[in-house]
Design a protein around this motif. Sequence first.
Motif, mmCIF file in Angstrom:
data_model
loop_
_atom_site.group_PDB
_atom_site.id
_atom_site.type_symbol
_atom_site.label_atom_id
_atom_site.label_comp_id
_atom_site.label_asym_id
_atom_site.label_seq_id
_atom_site.Cartn_x
_atom_site.Cartn_y
_atom_site.Cartn_z
ATOM 1 N N SER A 349 -3.576 28.090 -15.424
ATOM 2 C CA SER A 349 -4.559 29.034 -15.246
ATOM 3 C C SER A 349 -4.525 30.103 -15.923
ATOM 4 O O SER A 349 -5.705 30.556 -16.884
ATOM 5 C CB SER A 349 -5.003 29.292 -13.864
ATOM 6 N N ASP A 352 -5.165 29.102 -19.712
ATOM 7 C CA ASP A 352 -6.664 28.963 -19.736
ATOM 8 C C ASP A 352 -7.289 30.002 -20.184
ATOM 9 O O ASP A 352 -8.403 30.349 -21.005
ATOM 10 C CB ASP A 352 -7.213 28.102 -18.703
ATOM 11 N N PHE A 375 -7.118 24.714 -23.760
ATOM 12 C CA PHE A 375 -7.784 25.165 -22.750
ATOM 13 C C PHE A 375 -8.154 23.773 -21.852
ATOM 14 O O PHE A 375 -7.891 23.425 -20.709
ATOM 15 C CB PHE A 375 -9.115 25.663 -22.791
ATOM 16 N N CYS A 378 -4.695 21.973 -20.839
ATOM 17 C CA CYS A 378 -4.136 22.514 -19.501
ATOM 18 C C CYS A 378 -5.013 22.128 -18.329
ATOM 19 O O CYS A 378 -4.335 21.967 -17.102
ATOM 20 C CB CYS A 378 -4.113 24.105 -19.463
ATOM 21 N N TYR A 379 -6.258 22.122 -18.503
ATOM 22 C CA TYR A 379 -6.957 21.811 -17.312
ATOM 23 C C TYR A 379 -6.720 20.280 -16.875
ATOM 24 O O TYR A 379 -6.611 19.997 -15.707
ATOM 25 C CB TYR A 379 -8.553 22.132 -17.762
#
Length: 492
Positions: A349, A352, A375, A378-379
């Motif tokens: 996070s 992100d 981003f 990673c999510y």
Amino acid sequence: MDCWKGAIGHSWIYPTLIICANGFFSTMRPSESFLTPYLTGPDKNLTTEEVTNQIFPVWTYSYLALLFPVFLITDYMRYKPILLLQGISFIVTYLLLLFAHGVLAMQLVEFFYGLATATEVAYYAYIYSVVSTDHYQRVTSYCRSITLVAATVAAVLGQLLVSLADVSYFHLNVITLTSVSLAFVCSFALPMPQKSMFFHRKDVSEPLPAPEKAVPPLGSSRPSSYQEDKGSVSADRASTLEQQADNAKPCNQVLRVLVQLSKDLRDCYSSRKLLYWSLWWALATAGFNQVLNYIQVLWDFRAPSHSSAVYNGAVEAIATFLGSATSMAVGYIQVNWDLPGELALGIFSAMDAGSLFLMHFTDNIWACYAGYLVFKACYMLLITIATFQIAVNLSMERYALMFGFNNFIALLIQTILTVVVVDSKGLGLDISTQFFIYGSYFTFIAGIFLIRSIYTITSTKCRNTNGTGESTDQLQWRQSMMASDSAGGCTS
């Protein structure tokens, strides 16, 4: 011939093929990566402020308003009618997008797109109602994989047509309209399910199975209490009583289902581990959807489409591939996520948040593209872990219920972000400042889970330490040395 058709209709292969075809064509939308350039270009002549602050927020509001009622109606009507509604919504969306003009018309586009998005629950729930539990894992992988493939194909196709064939955005929308129309046609070929997860079960008054005791969805038949009542009345009154029961059944059934759903949600969230994973799910998904909704506006701000080459499709294709690769990698990582899971939530996070800050502070479009790739990867990594952690000990009914409720909370948070940050009736911030807010939002999420993980690890170490200050490993080593010394004294 009739026997052959019956066998096909009851096979798991036929409905899986049709629902996958539906998922492919409904997701294969090559114009989606170029929506903002289309709206702000000569086709629609809208300003960036109108698109950002007046048009795009309507999708969030309509999605929130429709999600819960559509969720209940989808289960009550057994999925297929809702899949047909989804097809109609997509067709209306792209017809308006092609031929309508003005802010109000584009807001109507966003409303119908919100309806189409809300009905996506039918796609993922349908297949469980027409195949046996033995095939759940396989058909789930097929249904989810085909949408990733379709999204990648759409992004690549759109980019190739724009960059190499000089196809206009208008004609990209024509291709998309054709694709979603094919999805609508596929919906007609789906067999109608005879059961559903909540309403059309063997006995809706029975509580759903508890966590750690997953069972398949039950078949459809009348409640046992009704069977007992029917046996106690005479034959000449049976039809009258049955008609009265049928008239009262829909209202009572809805009430029973709502009460049961509330009890199941309470039971699910009583687990602290599920609560923390669900908290991250809701917070992060709200931020992720917000970024996805406005990333094209930021790209158009950094490199205006009327004066720069647009590579939105290529970036989306790479992002989808990286997301699917990271999701697949989770399945091969043999890790007990109970302890390191929350630490991973905090670390990724934070990554992100860093990616969003990069997109805010840089003026370079390629840096924005790179930040978006990091981003999304990673999510997708974290949401896969969270999905597995939540689903591993839940029944299919609670699996669907908890995921649906988490998404509802995420959408509620996203709506608050939209009202406060984006909407012209709120702060109405410019797109660059919005991404600074989103970066701060993910920093807040990272802080929660980093602090939580540090606390959990510290508490675990303290519990593993005995009263004399020795850790469990140290105590076991000292005891083994004493035992060896004692054994040596006996032999001497």
